[in-house]
Design a protein around this motif. Structure first.
Motif, PDB file in Angstrom:
ATOM      1  N   ASP A  49       0.856  -1.189   0.000  1.00 24.97           N
ATOM      2  CA  ASP A  49       0.000   0.000   0.000  1.00 24.97           C
ATOM      3  C   ASP A  49       0.898   1.247   0.000  1.00 24.97           C
ATOM      4  O   ASP A  49       1.058   1.936   1.004  1.00 24.97           O
ATOM      5  CB  ASP A  49      -0.899  -0.036   1.253  1.00 24.97           C
ATOM      6  N   PHE A  50       1.466   1.513  -1.177  1.00 23.83           N
ATOM      7  CA  PHE A  50       2.449   2.589  -1.295  1.00 23.83           C
ATOM      8  C   PHE A  50       1.881   3.961  -1.021  1.00 23.83           C
ATOM      9  O   PHE A  50       2.530   4.826  -0.467  1.00 23.83           O
ATOM     10  CB  PHE A  50       3.048   2.587  -2.701  1.00 23.83           C
ATOM     11  N   TYR A  51       0.633   4.123  -1.448  1.00 21.61           N
ATOM     12  CA  TYR A  51      -0.016   5.417  -1.283  1.00 21.61           C
ATOM     13  C   TYR A  51      -0.070   5.769   0.211  1.00 21.61           C
ATOM     14  O   TYR A  51       0.340   6.843   0.644  1.00 21.61           O
ATOM     15  CB  TYR A  51      -1.422   5.341  -1.892  1.00 21.61           C
ATOM     16  N   ALA A  52      -0.543   4.804   1.023  1.00 23.15           N
ATOM     17  CA  ALA A  52      -0.690   5.062   2.459  1.00 23.15           C
ATOM     18  C   ALA A  52       0.673   5.193   3.127  1.00 23.15           C
ATOM     19  O   ALA A  52       0.884   6.079   3.961  1.00 23.15           O
ATOM     20  CB  ALA A  52      -1.496   3.933   3.095  1.00 23.15           C
ATOM     21  N   LEU A  53       1.604   4.340   2.735  1.00 22.73           N
ATOM     22  CA  LEU A  53       2.950   4.399   3.326  1.00 22.73           C
ATOM     23  C   LEU A  53       3.569   5.781   3.079  1.00 22.73           C
ATOM     24  O   LEU A  53       4.095   6.429   3.992  1.00 22.73           O
ATOM     25  CB  LEU A  53       3.821   3.296   2.702  1.00 22.73           C
ATOM     26  N   GLY A  54       3.471   6.228   1.828  1.00 28.37           N
ATOM     27  CA  GLY A  54       4.045   7.523   1.467  1.00 28.37           C
ATOM     28  C   GLY A  54       3.386   8.656   2.227  1.00 28.37           C
ATOM     29  O   GLY A  54       4.051   9.564   2.710  1.00 28.37           O
ATOM     30  N   LYS A  55       2.067   8.592   2.364  1.00 25.45           N
ATOM     31  CA  LYS A  55       1.356   9.685   3.051  1.00 25.45           C
ATOM     32  C   LYS A  55       1.754   9.762   4.519  1.00 25.45           C
ATOM     33  O   LYS A  55       1.907  10.846   5.085  1.00 25.45           O
ATOM     34  CB  LYS A  55      -0.157   9.493   2.921  1.00 25.45           C
ATOM     35  N   MET A  56       1.922   8.595   5.140  1.00 23.33           N
ATOM     36  CA  MET A  56       2.313   8.596   6.555  1.00 23.33           C
ATOM     37  C   MET A  56       3.716   9.184   6.724  1.00 23.33           C
ATOM     38  O   MET A  56       3.957  10.001   7.610  1.00 23.33           O
ATOM     39  CB  MET A  56       2.284   7.159   7.115  1.00 23.33           C
ATOM     40  N   TYR A  72      23.715 -12.689  -7.388  1.00 20.58           N
ATOM     41  CA  TYR A  72      22.470 -12.791  -6.627  1.00 20.58           C
ATOM     42  C   TYR A  72      21.654 -11.509  -6.644  1.00 20.58           C
ATOM     43  O   TYR A  72      20.550 -11.481  -6.166  1.00 20.58           O
ATOM     44  CB  TYR A  72      22.761 -13.116  -5.150  1.00 20.58           C
ATOM     45  N   ALA A  73      22.229 -10.426  -7.117  1.00 25.67           N
ATOM     46  CA  ALA A  73      21.549  -9.149  -6.879  1.00 25.67           C
ATOM     47  C   ALA A  73      21.259  -8.384  -8.163  1.00 25.67           C
ATOM     48  O   ALA A  73      22.058  -8.384  -9.085  1.00 25.67           O
ATOM     49  CB  ALA A  73      22.400  -8.287  -5.961  1.00 25.67           C
ATOM     50  N   TYR A  74      20.093  -7.733  -8.180  1.00 24.89           N
ATOM     51  CA  TYR A  74      19.740  -6.797  -9.245  1.00 24.89           C
ATOM     52  C   TYR A  74      19.766  -5.408  -8.638  1.00 24.89           C
ATOM     53  O   TYR A  74      19.658  -5.269  -7.425  1.00 24.89           O
ATOM     54  CB  TYR A  74      18.330  -7.085  -9.757  1.00 24.89           C
ATOM     55  N   PRO A  75      19.857  -4.376  -9.476  1.00 19.14           N
ATOM     56  CA  PRO A  75      19.730  -3.039  -8.884  1.00 19.14           C
ATOM     57  C   PRO A  75      18.379  -2.917  -8.192  1.00 19.14           C
ATOM     58  O   PRO A  75      17.415  -3.575  -8.588  1.00 19.14           O
ATOM     59  CB  PRO A  75      19.809  -2.106 -10.094  1.00 19.14           C
ATOM     60  N   THR A  76      18.302  -2.076  -7.185  1.00 21.70           N
ATOM     61  CA  THR A  76      17.036  -1.917  -6.458  1.00 21.70           C
ATOM     62  C   THR A  76      16.006  -1.259  -7.375  1.00 21.70           C
ATOM     63  O   THR A  76      16.360  -0.512  -8.285  1.00 21.70           O
ATOM     64  CB  THR A  76      17.231  -1.002  -5.235  1.00 21.70           C
ATOM     65  N   SER A  77      14.716  -1.521  -7.104  1.00 18.90           N
ATOM     66  CA  SER A  77      13.670  -0.872  -7.902  1.00 18.90           C
ATOM     67  C   SER A  77      13.351   0.483  -7.284  1.00 18.90           C
ATOM     68  O   SER A  77      13.623   0.719  -6.101  1.00 18.90           O
ATOM     69  CB  SER A  77      12.406  -1.730  -7.899  1.00 18.90           C
ATOM     70  N   ALA A  78      12.733   1.363  -8.090  1.00 15.60           N
ATOM     71  CA  ALA A  78      12.343   2.681  -7.576  1.00 15.60           C
ATOM     72  C   ALA A  78      11.417   2.507  -6.372  1.00 15.60           C
ATOM     73  O   ALA A  78      11.512   3.246  -5.381  1.00 15.60           O
ATOM     74  CB  ALA A  78      11.648   3.473  -8.672  1.00 15.60           C
ATOM     75  N   LEU A  79      10.534   1.504  -6.437  1.00 13.79           N
ATOM     76  CA  LEU A  79       9.596   1.320  -5.334  1.00 13.79           C
ATOM     77  C   LEU A  79      10.322   0.909  -4.060  1.00 13.79           C
ATOM     78  O   LEU A  79       9.992   1.371  -2.962  1.00 13.79           O
ATOM     79  CB  LEU A  79       8.529   0.277  -5.704  1.00 13.79           C
ATOM     80  N   ASP A  80      11.314   0.044  -4.199  1.00  9.24           N
ATOM     81  CA  ASP A  80      12.062  -0.356  -2.998  1.00  9.24           C
ATOM     82  C   ASP A  80      12.818   0.846  -2.417  1.00  9.24           C
ATOM     83  O   ASP A  80      12.899   1.021  -1.198  1.00  9.24           O
ATOM     84  CB  ASP A  80      13.024  -1.496  -3.334  1.00  9.24           C
ATOM     85  N   ASP A  81      13.365   1.681  -3.305  1.00  5.81           N
ATOM     86  CA  ASP A  81      14.094   2.864  -2.829  1.00  5.81           C
ATOM     87  C   ASP A  81      13.157   3.786  -2.038  1.00  5.81           C
ATOM     88  O   ASP A  81      13.503   4.286  -0.970  1.00  5.81           O
ATOM     89  CB  ASP A  81      14.673   3.659  -4.013  1.00  5.81           C
ATOM     90  N   LEU A  82      11.950   4.003  -2.578  1.00  2.73           N
ATOM     91  CA  LEU A  82      11.000   4.899  -1.901  1.00  2.73           C
ATOM     92  C   LEU A  82      10.523   4.276  -0.586  1.00  2.73           C
ATOM     93  O   LEU A  82      10.356   4.967   0.424  1.00  2.73           O
ATOM     94  CB  LEU A  82       9.802   5.201  -2.805  1.00  2.73           C
ATOM     95  N   LYS A  83      10.337   2.968  -0.613  1.00  8.51           N
ATOM     96  CA  LYS A  83       9.900   2.284   0.605  1.00  8.51           C
ATOM     97  C   LYS A  83      10.959   2.423   1.700  1.00  8.51           C
ATOM     98  O   LYS A  83      10.656   2.686   2.863  1.00  8.51           O
ATOM     99  CB  LYS A  83       9.681   0.808   0.273  1.00  8.51           C
ATOM    100  N   MET A  84      12.213   2.269   1.297  1.00 10.23           N
ATOM    101  CA  MET A  84      13.318   2.367   2.268  1.00 10.23           C
ATOM    102  C   MET A  84      13.340   3.764   2.918  1.00 10.23           C
ATOM    103  O   MET A  84      13.514   3.901   4.122  1.00 10.23           O
ATOM    104  CB  MET A  84      14.631   2.110   1.502  1.00 10.23           C
ATOM    105  N   ILE A  85      13.129   4.778   2.090  1.00  7.27           N
ATOM    106  CA  ILE A  85      13.105   6.153   2.606  1.00  7.27           C
ATOM    107  C   ILE A  85      11.925   6.308   3.571  1.00  7.27           C
ATOM    108  O   ILE A  85      12.064   6.814   4.692  1.00  7.27           O
ATOM    109  CB  ILE A  85      12.955   7.173   1.441  1.00  7.27           C
ATOM    110  N   ALA A  86      10.752   5.853   3.131  1.00 10.51           N
ATOM    111  CA  ALA A  86       9.539   6.063   3.933  1.00 10.51           C
ATOM    112  C   ALA A  86       9.628   5.324   5.272  1.00 10.51           C
ATOM    113  O   ALA A  86       9.321   5.890   6.326  1.00 10.51           O
ATOM    114  CB  ALA A  86       8.316   5.600   3.147  1.00 10.51           C
ATOM    115  N   VAL A  87      10.077   4.074   5.236  1.00 11.31           N
ATOM    116  CA  VAL A  87      10.140   3.316   6.494  1.00 11.31           C
ATOM    117  C   VAL A  87      11.206   3.922   7.416  1.00 11.31           C
ATOM    118  O   VAL A  87      11.022   3.995   8.633  1.00 11.31           O
ATOM    119  CB  VAL A  87      10.395   1.812   6.230  1.00 11.31           C
TER     120      VAL A  87
END
Ligand code: V47
Length: 622
Positions: A39-46, A265-280
């Motif tokens: 629920d990116f919308y809610a995570l971002g708003k918080m 084992y690793a791919y570059p991070t996705s934009a969504l993961d980057d934003l999630k990391m910032i928000a959390v």
């Protein structure tokens, strides 16, 4: 700030929002849920809500220069493409001259991190710092991660305290946050077993903070770490911050796979993961003032989006970078100030150029109003969201500094700052004055007033008005001559002072425990009231005299509406702040009831009387 309405798709977030919106601390499980949710919308708003409460519309950046003095390294960390051996074709060592050539008078912060050179002496590292300090005294120096500090300690047989002290004496003012990677024994063993682990990293930062060196903290994410390991890492940063208060900013570093040994084992991070990391990070690290979007690793576009997902700090101009680019980062290695400004403006924020300690140097936006981020000023700001003004939280002493440089249109000015800048400011009929006690300008002491003769008093660095009131009370009211000293920014113990003056939320917080040491608490406004039978005006609203008529009337209207609403709704305004300050809602309401927000005859008389007392003080002191 008013609570936004959030529609939750993930109902688990509803409970977390209740905590976030009432300043209740999040738990490990909450952190886990936040990383799991889609629920990116809610995570971002918080996250954005917390960002706005802490930093308003401001986004900080600095004109900085990265310097990586060498890439020759004794380590072989699996996630790193930067460090090489001495005979590698990419190996380089910058001379001190080459380092100095990378700097100029425009740079405000230099950031030095590098490799662990097998042959350089500790003196050489100290010389690099000393040379920069001598040639560029205005540049703030942020140098050497805990990895390097640990290496100097082991290799040169010096205590951590000694290493930090020698670097500090040479000119280091803060430590970068690198080298933390992920605080996990498993990851340590797997990716960087030769390097310091979580315990040593945290201990070095603790020591630095206690020695008066603030620092940043990072997490390297997007490789083999689990959600549990991410949350655990964030909580360990939060708990050290509770102890010392020495972290300035937290910076999530997105892993760049390049040709590193964990590439398969690793791919570059996705934009969504980057934003999630910032928000959390914003939501869990409730005690860290800033969260930085590091465009070098996340890309400019994601960094700009992150400014509405919890980040209030954008990496600066950088001027060249190798660690990420050696590992395949496709971003530019430097940005112009104009590009930084547009990334911030595109996000609808105010670009605030800062120094190394996050003091604003320039505000790149018109219509900015300074907002003192203390509870007592909250009633002034209840109706600004729908206005054309932008709010910038500032500690009181910065208000005058910025208004003088014409960087602020208006604000609530500490009385002394207003008096100093009277000729360029136009007063508005609103102020912050105590009725009798103020409850948040307090002298914590072990001695009565008369016994403070010759004693050492530590005073807050946040304002001069309360310090002036203290001086007036000491010299003019009580005829006492004490030694007044500025408290260092990160104070962990007050035991070597006979008394300490604190203001604002800090004073409110410590009122109950009397800083764990002092027996007496004097309320300076009450002292003034007892003496003069007048309120004390701590701050008053003023606007630049050069402002247009439209600006003046728009501000007067917004202030009028705000105060009308604020005065009638103390209970509503207190919910969040009471929790944050760990006081009851009733105490919070009583506190606000002790203020008068409008300028009247008695307030004007008090200002005149205070000016007269200051003249008397000057005569006595001379
Ligand atoms: O500790 C190394 C990371 C860090 C890779 O304090 C990598 O403002 C991604 O200290 N992919 C050093 N990251 C950088 C650092 C820093 C960076 C930005 C801001 C601040 C600050 C400090 O770079 C290392 C490591 O965690 N790193 N290799 C890689 N392949």
């Amino acid at each position: 700030m008013e609570k936004p309405l959030i529609r939750f798709r993930d109902k688990r977030l509803q409970l977390i929002w209740e905590k976030v919106s009432t300043a209740e601390r999040l738990t490990f499980d909450d952190g886990h849920t936040l990383f799991q949710t889609n629920d990116f919308y809610a995570l971002g708003k918080m996250a954005r809500y917390v960002q706005m409460v802490k930093n308003g519309d401001a986004v900080y950046f600095s004109l900085n220069q990265k310097i990586e003095p060498t890439n020759i390294c004794v380590l072989t960390c699996k996630f790193c493409n930067f460090g090489v051996t001495k005979y590698h074709p990419r190996a380089y060592e910058l001379t001190i001259d080459a380092i100095l050539k990378m700097l100029n008078e425009q740079v405000r912060e230099v950031h030095i991190t590098g490799a662990l050179h097998p042959e350089w002496s500790f003196e050489h590292y100290v010389h690099i710092i000393r040379a920069i300090r001598e040639h560029f005294p205005r540049i703030g120096i942020k140098a050497f991660t805990a990895v390097e500090i640990w290496y100097f300690h082991k290799k040169f047989n010096l205590s951590i305290e000694e290493v930090l002290k020698r670097l500090q004496e040479a000119g280091v003012q803060a430590l970068p946050g690198g080298g933390a990677e992920v605080f996990s024994e498993r990851i340590h063993n797997e990716l960087f077993p030769q390097k310091l682990g979580a315990k040593e990293w945290l201990s070095i930062h603790r020591t630095a903070h206690l020695q008066g060196l603030p620092s940043n903290a990072t997490i390297l994410y997007g490789h083999i770490e689990t959600i549990e390991e991410r949350v655990n890492h964030l909580l360990q940063i939060r708990s050290l911050q509770d102890e010392t208060g020495g972290f300035l900013s937290f910076i999530p570093l997105a892993f760049q796979p390049g040709t590193t040994k964990i590439k398969p084992y690793a791919y570059p991070t996705s934009a969504l993961d980057d934003l999630k990391m910032i928000a959390v990070s914003r939501l869990l690290l409730d005690n860290v003032p800033h969260i930085k979007a590091y465009w070098v690793m996340s890309t400019e576009e994601v960094a700009s989006a992150a400014l509405n997902y919890g980040a209030d700090d954008l990496e600066g101009t950088v001027g060249g970078e190798r660690i990420a680019h050696d590992a395949g980062a496709r971003t530019p290695t430097k940005l112009s100030i104009n590009r930084i400004l547009s990334l911030i403006r595109d996000a609808g924020k105010i670009p605030v150029e800062r120094d190394i300690m996050y003091n604003p140097i320039a505000i790149h936006s018109p219509n900015v109003i300074g907002k003192i981020p203390y509870l007592n000023s909250v009633p002034f700001f209840t109706k600004f969201t729908s206005s054309s003004f932008k709010l910038l939280p500032l500690i009181p002493k910065q208000m005058g500094i910025l208004a003088e440089k014409k960087q602020l249109l208006a604000g609530l000015f500490p009385l002394i700052e207003y008096l100093r800048l009277k000729s360029m400011l136009l007063p508005l009929p609103y102020c912050l004055s105590s009725r009798d006690q103020v409850k948040s300008v307090l002298l914590f002491s072990n001695e009565g007033w008369k016994q403070l003769e010759g004693k050492k008093i530590g005073v807050t660095d946040a304002t001069v008005t309360s310090v002036m009131l203290l001086k007036v009370l000491l010299r003019v009211k009580y005829n006492v001559n004490a030694h007044i000293e500025r408290l260092p920014p990160m104070m962990s113990s007050y035991t070597h002072y006979d008394a300490v003056l604190l203001i604002g939320d800090q004073a409110l917080k410590h009122k109950k425990d009397a800083l764990g040491y002092f027996e007496l608490i004097f309320d300076l406004a009450h002292e003034w009231y007892e003496w003069k039978r007048l309120p004390f005006v701590f701050a008053l609203w003023a606007i630049q005299a050069s402002a247009t008529e439209e600006e003046k009337s728009a501000l007067l209207n917004t202030l009028n509406e705000s105060i009308d609403y604020g005065e009638r709704n103390f209970a509503k305004l207190c919910g969040y702040h009471a929790k944050q300050l760990k006081i009851s809602e009733i105490e919070c309401i009583e506190y606000l009831e002790g203020f008068n927000f409008r300028m009247g005859q008695r307030e004007l008389a008090s200002i005149q009387e205070f000016e007269r007392c200051i003249s008397e003080l000057i005569t006595i002191e001379h």
